[in-house]
Design an enzyme around this catalytic site. Structure first.
Site, PDB file in Angstrom:
ATOM      1  N   LYS A 188      16.507 -13.550 -28.983  1.00 12.41           N
ATOM      2  CA  LYS A 188      15.545 -13.631 -27.890  1.00 12.41           C
ATOM      3  C   LYS A 188      14.764 -12.325 -27.776  1.00 12.41           C
ATOM      4  O   LYS A 188      15.307 -11.243 -27.974  1.00 12.41           O
ATOM      5  CB  LYS A 188      16.271 -13.920 -26.577  1.00 12.41           C
ATOM      6  CG  LYS A 188      16.813 -15.342 -26.475  1.00 12.41           C
ATOM      7  CD  LYS A 188      17.399 -15.603 -25.108  1.00 12.41           C
ATOM      8  CE  LYS A 188      17.839 -17.053 -24.957  1.00 12.41           C
ATOM      9  NZ  LYS A 188      18.402 -17.333 -23.623  1.00 12.41           N
ATOM     10  N   ARG A 261      29.095 -22.132 -29.494  1.00 17.74           N
ATOM     11  CA  ARG A 261      28.863 -20.701 -29.216  1.00 17.74           C
ATOM     12  C   ARG A 261      29.813 -20.227 -28.111  1.00 17.74           C
ATOM     13  O   ARG A 261      30.426 -19.165 -28.214  1.00 17.74           O
ATOM     14  CB  ARG A 261      27.397 -20.515 -28.824  1.00 17.74           C
ATOM     15  CG  ARG A 261      26.990 -19.090 -28.457  1.00 17.74           C
ATOM     16  CD  ARG A 261      25.470 -19.080 -28.274  1.00 17.74           C
ATOM     17  NE  ARG A 261      24.980 -17.968 -27.496  1.00 17.74           N
ATOM     18  CZ  ARG A 261      24.639 -16.786 -27.994  1.00 17.74           C
ATOM     19  NH1 ARG A 261      24.787 -16.559 -29.290  1.00 17.74           N
ATOM     20  NH2 ARG A 261      24.162 -15.828 -27.223  1.00 17.74           N
ATOM     21  N   TYR A 293      32.990 -15.059 -19.996  1.00 15.61           N
ATOM     22  CA  TYR A 293      34.047 -15.561 -20.874  1.00 15.61           C
ATOM     23  C   TYR A 293      35.432 -15.089 -20.443  1.00 15.61           C
ATOM     24  O   TYR A 293      36.433 -15.713 -20.797  1.00 15.61           O
ATOM     25  CB  TYR A 293      33.752 -15.176 -22.324  1.00 15.61           C
ATOM     26  CG  TYR A 293      32.512 -15.859 -22.828  1.00 15.61           C
ATOM     27  CD1 TYR A 293      32.475 -17.239 -22.998  1.00 15.61           C
ATOM     28  CD2 TYR A 293      31.344 -15.140 -23.084  1.00 15.61           C
ATOM     29  CE1 TYR A 293      31.325 -17.883 -23.420  1.00 15.61           C
ATOM     30  CE2 TYR A 293      30.190 -15.776 -23.506  1.00 15.61           C
ATOM     31  CZ  TYR A 293      30.185 -17.146 -23.667  1.00 15.61           C
ATOM     32  OH  TYR A 293      29.044 -17.774 -24.070  1.00 15.61           O
TER      33      TYR A 293
END
Length: 312
Positions: A188, A261, A293
């Site tokens: 990105k 992912r 996460y």
């Protein structure tokens, strides 16, 4: 105002190098707002804004319709139509980006969107899948076919390196160094990073590179992953393939390439990788994005504890 819409989209495409998927979403969102303004101004509906249109017939849509009240009413209408909160948030974000572009280019001098905020989105934790489910998905493509072999390589790379789907389709031949098992990724904001791949995934990619049918169809000399016509794969075609393999494998239809992912990021964390390294591998600009996460990992540990405890 229509010409400003087109100028903004051209800016996103040529200067910000937005992906086709991003541009398509901007067109959808701006067309929605344009239709609302035309209705508010009692104007005849004009042709949809489309970057593929060669002749742009621009009907008049005065900037005087672009006010704080009109933006507020537009958001209210979306809510009354029971649009998803995420959709409303995205459409308002597109209008805000357009407004900032207009201010920067002195088309307007006050931001009509400045004090307007979209609905708050609930924080959703990613839902990773198990290693066993990854294995089931990997085993689904038909390796006797060139496209099946290619798709197995895609799945291996998704799980090996945690890449975004847009990053995978952008990979060129020279981006992959098989000597060091590293891939140069354009993420990105055109930010580049080096991402390692496992020796297992590298072996699959090398076999794909030298697959006899790949050489037969190759027409794009740059792209690494090719469709059956020899052209670069698209994000949409990978999405379709992914859904096909989910159906064939019997896994949940809610799994997406992005789920893989999330999965490998969670598995990295559970196997002792630190957050800063995971952030670098995933290409996150903020460590806060990666921190999610830790919550996912704790949620899974609690779930395992509850399922395994004799008093549960």
């Amino acid at each position: 105002m229509i010409s400003a819409f087109y100028a903004f989209l051209d800016y996103l495409k040529n200067i910000k190098t937005a992906s086709p998927h991003t541009l398509r979403n901007y067109c959808i969102d701006l067309n929605s707002f344009k239709s609302f303004l035309e209705k508010q101004g009692e104007l005849s509906p004009s042709s949809p804004i489309c970057l593929l249109t060669k002749e742009r017939k621009e009907t008049e849509l005065p900037f005087s319709l672009f006010t704080k009240d009109s933006v507020r009413l537009y958001v209210l209408e979306l809510m009354q139509e029971n649009k998803a909160k995420r959709t409303i948030k995205r459409r308002l974000s597109a209008i805000k980006s357009f407004s900032q572009y207009c201010i920067k280019n002195r088309i307007i001098f006050e931001d009509p969107t400045e004090t307007i905020h979209g609905p708050r989105l609930p924080k959703e934790l990613p839902s990773p899948i198990t290693y066993e489910q990854v294995e089931i998905l990997m085993a689904t493509p038909d390796l006797s076919k060139y496209t099946g072999f290619r798709d197995r390589c895609l799945l291996e790379l998704f799980y090996s390196s945690g890449l975004r789907i847009s990053e995978i389709v952008a990979i060129n031949h020279w981006d992959i160094d098989f000597n060091s098992n590293l891939i140069r990724i354009r993420g990105k904001g055109k930010k580049e990073r080096l991402v390692p791949m496992t020796p297992h995934a590298a072996q699959w990619l090398q076999q794909y590179l030298h697959h006899p049918e790949r050489a037969h169809v190759e027409q794009d000399p740059q792209a690494f992953f090719l469709n059956r016509f020899g052209k670069r794969l698209t994000t949409r075609s990978i999405d379709r393939k992914f859904q096909k393999y989910l159906r064939q494998s019997g896994l949940s239809g809610s799994i997406t390439p992005h789920t893989i992912r999330h999965t490998i990021a969670t598995h990295w964390l559970e196997n002792g990788m630190d957050l800063k390294t995971i952030q670098a591998l995933l290409g996150h600009s903020s460590l806060e994005t990666t921190t999610i996460y830790t919550h996912v990992s704790m949620k899974l540990k609690k779930q395992t504890h509850e399922e395994s405890h004799p008093h549960s």
